[in-house]
Design an enzyme around this catalytic site. Structure first.
Site, PDB file in Angstrom:
ATOM      1  N   TRP A  92       0.801  -1.230   0.000  1.00 42.47           N
ATOM      2  CA  TRP A  92       0.000   0.000   0.000  1.00 42.47           C
ATOM      3  C   TRP A  92       0.833   1.280   0.000  1.00 42.47           C
ATOM      4  O   TRP A  92       1.778   1.409   0.781  1.00 42.47           O
ATOM      5  CB  TRP A  92      -0.881   0.005   1.258  1.00 42.47           C
ATOM      6  CG  TRP A  92      -1.510   1.326   1.529  1.00 42.47           C
ATOM      7  CD1 TRP A  92      -0.978   2.375   2.231  1.00 42.47           C
ATOM      8  CD2 TRP A  92      -2.804   1.754   1.089  1.00 42.47           C
ATOM      9  NE1 TRP A  92      -1.865   3.429   2.251  1.00 42.47           N
ATOM     10  CE2 TRP A  92      -2.992   3.065   1.567  1.00 42.47           C
ATOM     11  CE3 TRP A  92      -3.825   1.147   0.342  1.00 42.47           C
ATOM     12  CZ2 TRP A  92      -4.166   3.795   1.321  1.00 42.47           C
ATOM     13  CZ3 TRP A  92      -4.988   1.876   0.109  1.00 42.47           C
ATOM     14  CH2 TRP A  92      -5.137   3.181   0.600  1.00 42.47           C
ATOM     15  N   ASN A 125       0.059   5.706  -0.041  1.00 46.22           N
ATOM     16  CA  ASN A 125      -0.801   6.875  -0.252  1.00 46.22           C
ATOM     17  C   ASN A 125       0.054   8.128  -0.408  1.00 46.22           C
ATOM     18  O   ASN A 125       0.974   8.114  -1.245  1.00 46.22           O
ATOM     19  CB  ASN A 125      -1.976   6.965   0.723  1.00 46.22           C
ATOM     20  CG  ASN A 125      -1.683   7.021   2.195  1.00 46.22           C
ATOM     21  OD1 ASN A 125      -1.180   6.070   2.764  1.00 46.22           O
ATOM     22  ND2 ASN A 125      -2.002   8.120   2.848  1.00 46.22           N
ATOM     23  N   ASP A 126      -0.230   9.171   0.304  1.00 45.44           N
ATOM     24  CA  ASP A 126       0.341  10.506   0.007  1.00 45.44           C
ATOM     25  C   ASP A 126       1.831  10.540  -0.349  1.00 45.44           C
ATOM     26  O   ASP A 126       2.647   9.891   0.314  1.00 45.44           O
ATOM     27  CB  ASP A 126       0.238  11.418   1.234  1.00 45.44           C
ATOM     28  CG  ASP A 126      -1.103  11.437   1.898  1.00 45.44           C
ATOM     29  OD1 ASP A 126      -2.012  10.745   1.428  1.00 45.44           O
ATOM     30  OD2 ASP A 126      -1.237  12.141   2.905  1.00 45.44           O
ATOM     31  N   GLN A 144       3.641   7.747   1.950  1.00 40.89           N
ATOM     32  CA  GLN A 144       2.971   6.978   2.989  1.00 40.89           C
ATOM     33  C   GLN A 144       2.938   5.524   2.525  1.00 40.89           C
ATOM     34  O   GLN A 144       2.447   5.223   1.431  1.00 40.89           O
ATOM     35  CB  GLN A 144       1.548   7.509   3.191  1.00 40.89           C
ATOM     36  CG  GLN A 144       1.501   8.875   3.856  1.00 40.89           C
ATOM     37  CD  GLN A 144       1.818   8.768   5.334  1.00 40.89           C
ATOM     38  OE1 GLN A 144       0.970   8.439   6.153  1.00 40.89           O
ATOM     39  NE2 GLN A 144       3.066   9.043   5.696  1.00 40.89           N
ATOM     40  N   PHE A 198       3.096   9.689   9.810  1.00 41.70           N
ATOM     41  CA  PHE A 198       2.134  10.249   8.859  1.00 41.70           C
ATOM     42  C   PHE A 198       2.849  11.224   7.921  1.00 41.70           C
ATOM     43  O   PHE A 198       4.069  11.354   7.927  1.00 41.70           O
ATOM     44  CB  PHE A 198       0.989  10.932   9.616  1.00 41.70           C
ATOM     45  CG  PHE A 198      -0.128   9.994  10.015  1.00 41.70           C
ATOM     46  CD1 PHE A 198       0.050   8.615  10.032  1.00 41.70           C
ATOM     47  CD2 PHE A 198      -1.376  10.503  10.380  1.00 41.70           C
ATOM     48  CE1 PHE A 198      -0.996   7.754  10.398  1.00 41.70           C
ATOM     49  CE2 PHE A 198      -2.416   9.656  10.740  1.00 41.70           C
ATOM     50  CZ  PHE A 198      -2.227   8.284  10.758  1.00 41.70           C
ATOM     51  N   SER A 199       2.034  11.957   7.143  1.00 40.90           N
ATOM     52  CA  SER A 199       2.592  12.788   6.081  1.00 40.90           C
ATOM     53  C   SER A 199       3.411  13.953   6.607  1.00 40.90           C
ATOM     54  O   SER A 199       3.215  14.441   7.724  1.00 40.90           O
ATOM     55  CB  SER A 199       1.476  13.296   5.175  1.00 40.90           C
ATOM     56  OG  SER A 199       1.022  12.218   4.387  1.00 40.90           O
ATOM     57  N   ARG A 218      -1.886  17.826  11.617  1.00 44.34           N
ATOM     58  CA  ARG A 218      -0.941  16.994  10.879  1.00 44.34           C
ATOM     59  C   ARG A 218      -0.477  17.585   9.549  1.00 44.34           C
ATOM     60  O   ARG A 218      -0.940  18.606   9.105  1.00 44.34           O
ATOM     61  CB  ARG A 218      -1.563  15.611  10.631  1.00 44.34           C
ATOM     62  CG  ARG A 218      -2.850  15.609   9.838  1.00 44.34           C
ATOM     63  CD  ARG A 218      -3.333  14.164   9.686  1.00 44.34           C
ATOM     64  NE  ARG A 218      -4.579  14.044   8.961  1.00 44.34           N
ATOM     65  CZ  ARG A 218      -5.778  14.031   9.525  1.00 44.34           C
ATOM     66  NH1 ARG A 218      -5.910  14.159  10.829  1.00 44.34           N
ATOM     67  NH2 ARG A 218      -6.863  13.904   8.769  1.00 44.34           N
ATOM     68  N   ASP A 219       0.434  16.836   8.930  1.00 43.41           N
ATOM     69  CA  ASP A 219       0.924  17.069   7.565  1.00 43.41           C
ATOM     70  C   ASP A 219       1.708  18.376   7.420  1.00 43.41           C
ATOM     71  O   ASP A 219       1.410  19.208   6.547  1.00 43.41           O
ATOM     72  CB  ASP A 219      -0.244  17.022   6.552  1.00 43.41           C
ATOM     73  CG  ASP A 219      -1.115  15.778   6.708  1.00 43.41           C
ATOM     74  OD1 ASP A 219      -0.628  14.798   7.296  1.00 43.41           O
ATOM     75  OD2 ASP A 219      -2.273  15.785   6.247  1.00 43.41           O
ATOM     76  N   GLU A 258      -6.435  18.469   5.059  1.00 42.61           N
ATOM     77  CA  GLU A 258      -5.218  17.655   5.107  1.00 42.61           C
ATOM     78  C   GLU A 258      -4.180  18.229   4.140  1.00 42.61           C
ATOM     79  O   GLU A 258      -4.511  18.991   3.231  1.00 42.61           O
ATOM     80  CB  GLU A 258      -5.539  16.209   4.692  1.00 42.61           C
ATOM     81  CG  GLU A 258      -6.557  15.540   5.625  1.00 42.61           C
ATOM     82  CD  GLU A 258      -6.789  14.054   5.349  1.00 42.61           C
ATOM     83  OE1 GLU A 258      -6.832  13.291   6.323  1.00 42.61           O
ATOM     84  OE2 GLU A 258      -6.933  13.656   4.189  1.00 42.61           O
ATOM     85  N   TRP A 306      -9.820   8.507  -1.133  1.00 43.79           N
ATOM     86  CA  TRP A 306     -10.133   7.761   0.097  1.00 43.79           C
ATOM     87  C   TRP A 306     -11.471   7.036   0.022  1.00 43.79           C
ATOM     88  O   TRP A 306     -11.714   6.093   0.764  1.00 43.79           O
ATOM     89  CB  TRP A 306     -10.105   8.683   1.324  1.00 43.79           C
ATOM     90  CG  TRP A 306      -8.711   8.944   1.790  1.00 43.79           C
ATOM     91  CD1 TRP A 306      -8.069  10.155   1.835  1.00 43.79           C
ATOM     92  CD2 TRP A 306      -7.767   7.981   2.284  1.00 43.79           C
ATOM     93  NE1 TRP A 306      -6.784   9.990   2.310  1.00 43.79           N
ATOM     94  CE2 TRP A 306      -6.575   8.669   2.603  1.00 43.79           C
ATOM     95  CE3 TRP A 306      -7.798   6.597   2.484  1.00 43.79           C
ATOM     96  CZ2 TRP A 306      -5.439   8.022   3.106  1.00 43.79           C
ATOM     97  CZ3 TRP A 306      -6.664   5.957   2.987  1.00 43.79           C
ATOM     98  CH2 TRP A 306      -5.514   6.670   3.290  1.00 43.79           C
TER      99      TRP A 306
HETATM  100  C1  FRU Z   1      -4.049  12.241   3.662  1.00 42.04           C
HETATM  101  C2  FRU Z   1      -3.761  11.643   5.023  1.00 42.04           C
HETATM  102  C3  FRU Z   1      -2.947  12.604   5.858  1.00 42.04           C
HETATM  103  C4  FRU Z   1      -2.247  11.700   6.823  1.00 42.04           C
HETATM  104  C5  FRU Z   1      -1.982  10.483   5.983  1.00 42.04           C
HETATM  105  C6  FRU Z   1      -2.053   9.187   6.732  1.00 42.04           C
HETATM  106  O1  FRU Z   1      -4.321  11.293   2.689  1.00 42.04           O
HETATM  107  O2  FRU Z   1      -4.976  11.285   5.659  1.00 42.04           O
HETATM  108  O3  FRU Z   1      -3.718  13.611   6.458  1.00 42.04           O
HETATM  109  O4  FRU Z   1      -1.077  12.267   7.327  1.00 42.04           O
HETATM  110  O5  FRU Z   1      -2.939  10.486   4.942  1.00 42.04           O
HETATM  111  O6  FRU Z   1      -1.629   8.126   5.932  1.00 42.04           O
END
Ligand code: FRU
Length: 488
Positions: free
Chosen positions: A19, A21-22, A38, A78-79, A149-150, A201, A291
């Protein structure tokens, strides 16, 4: 062929397995572009987050690197972002510079049991090969915030300090620091501004010239999490305005919403830090998923890919400043065969049909809409599925229709037709389309309108068909390049 190979992108970045993501930690340093992301290395679904890592010399060919950051006693990773600490303001490097990652540590509050998100650092003195967590982590915590976050950090030369843009549920915050270690809140933006369809985010904040006027504006990018009541799912908006070193001020009315992408699969996009001044490009990459259904896509043992890297610039349109996107020119190295046609009249009875032996394409079409009838470019598979990229002159609407695009049954809102308002010029439009095995990207109106969508055809794409719904249209010019897959 199993799904793993069938939907593996030819020229979009995807993780080696499992997997993703970001995009995270985008930074250019000593000749390499870094892409962290991620990553859940033990499953094809979201889970305890790590930072995967890849590097590239040209933003096209990527080399996978070992996992950069693992969860630790402060939680999952996380991000976040990376910067080059050129002047060793952090003191983390021995008389030199290096990379500092600023990211969110996510765990559970030991007393309240609520999610807890705090900001931490890691640093690398060997060009991102090995990473050390800072032993004073976390460096920034706000006890009253659950969503926090982020972080995205940049050096602000005017005030000679680091600025962090970060999100806190329904707003963005700005913090400043002399050394990346100690942070002071300087401003907040966003309550009641733009879209709040989901939690805010992945912010980004940067300054860009407008046209070639010498005037500049600040761009604040904010991704919006999924909301069960919105068929669009997660998506990304941006604001145009000013940043005075402390906070952001929106140029537009609070209810004016600007979308970065009108497709369904461009989320959490942020830009590269420290691109050399002589290059000067502001380059964004997004996570090419949503998502709403990200955990269900039919790709098999790997899941999640990135958009093409895109150069961002600003233009004025009808008195407003808007973002323009174009894939980085480095993508041209993938061009293989070239075919071109001009002055072809199409009608429903006489469509233009070109068989293709290859399914990685770059298409450029200049279309004269003539009769004002709906116009279609159909990317068809040898099976029964197709992707329709269309323009409806009556509604002035550019769209992608993926309702009959093959594997769509993994989520009820995937099979959809969606798009954006776009005005034709003297009855003409120009489309640039990148076709991959898992997605299409459509750029129109000089890059002011972009649609990015994941697509999972039932069999490889083997035909391009161009037609209208009723009357006649003319393909002033149609150019197709077949593309070489990247070596990854
Ligand atoms: C965005 C998010 C961020 C977070 C990360 C977690 O897609 O939800 O806000 O840091 O993914 O994987």
């Amino acid at each position: 062929q199993n799904n793993d190979d069938r939907f593996r992108p030819g020229f979009h970045f995807s993780p080696p397995a499992n997997w993703a993501n970001d995009p995270n930690g985008l930074v250019y340093y000593e000749g390499s572009y870094h892409l962290f992301y991620q990553y859940h290395p033990y499953s094809n679904k979201w889970g305890p987050m790590h930072w995967g890592h890849a590097i590239s010399k040209d933003l096209v060919q990527w080399q996978h690197e070992p996992i950069a950051l693992f969860p630790d006693e402060h939680g999952a990773i996380f991000s976040g972002c990376c910067v080059v600490d050129w002047k060793n303001s952090s003191g983390l490097f021995v008389d030199s510079h290096g990379l500092v990652a600023i990211f969110t540590h996510a765990d559970t509050h030991p007393v309240t049991g609520q999610p807890r998100q705090r900001q931490s650092l890691a640093y690398s003195s060997d060009k991102g090969q090995t990473w050390h967590k800072y032993d004073g982590n976390p460096v920034l915590a706000e006890d009253d915030l659950i969503d926090f976050r982020d972080p995205k950090v940049f050096w602000h030369p005017q005030s000679e300090r680091w600025i962090m843009a970060i999100v806190a549920g329904d707003h963005a915050r700005f913090y400043a620091s002399p050394n990346l270690l100690e942070w002071t809140l300087t401003g907040e933006f966003g309550k009641g501004e733009g879209s709040h369809d989901g939690v805010w985010e992945c912010p980004d904040l940067f300054e860009l010239p407008v046209d070639n006027t010498g005037r500049t504006k600040w761009v604040l990018i904010i991704s919006i999490g999924d909301n069960p009541n919105c068929p669009e799912g997660s998506r990304t908006q941006y604001f145009i305005g000013e940043f005075d070193g402390n906070t952001f001020v929106n140029d537009n009315p609070a209810d004016h919403i600007l979308w970065l992408d009108h497709g369904r699969d461009n989320y959490a996009g942020v830009t590269w830090s420290d691109v050399p001044q002589e290059d000067g490009r502001r380059i964004l990459i997004g996570w090419m998923s949503n998502w709403k259904y990200a955990n269900e896509t039919p790709t098999g043992s790997w899941r999640g890919a990135m958009t093409l890297p895109r150069v961002l610039s600003l233009a004025s349109k009808d008195g407003n400043v808007v973002l323009i996107q174009a894939p980085v020119r480095e993508v041209e190295q993938l061009r293989k065969e070239f075919m071109s046609w001009s002055g072809i009249t199409v009608t429903p009875a006489a469509p233009f049909i070109q068989k293709m032996n290859e399914d990685l394409l770059e298409i450029e079409a200049d279309i004269d809409l003539r009769s004002g009838s709906e116009f279609h470019i159909r990317l068809k598979s040898s099976g029964l599925s197709e992707i329709v990229i269309g323009y409806d002159p009556a509604k002035e609407w550019l769209f992608i229709d993926r309702s009959n695009s093959g594997v769509t049954d993994f989520h009820p809102s995937f099979a959809s037709k969606h798009g954006a308002k776009m005005v034709s010029k003297n009855g003409k439009i120009k489309l640039q389309i990148w076709v991959d095995r898992n997605a299409v990207e459509v750029y129109a109106d000089h890059g002011m309108v972009v649609l990015t969508d994941q697509i999972f055809l039932d069999a490889p794409m083997d035909r391009v068909e161009v037609s209208t719904q009723s009357g006649e249209a003319v393909l002033d010019s149609l150019q197709i390049h077949t593309l070489e897959p990247i070596h990854i």
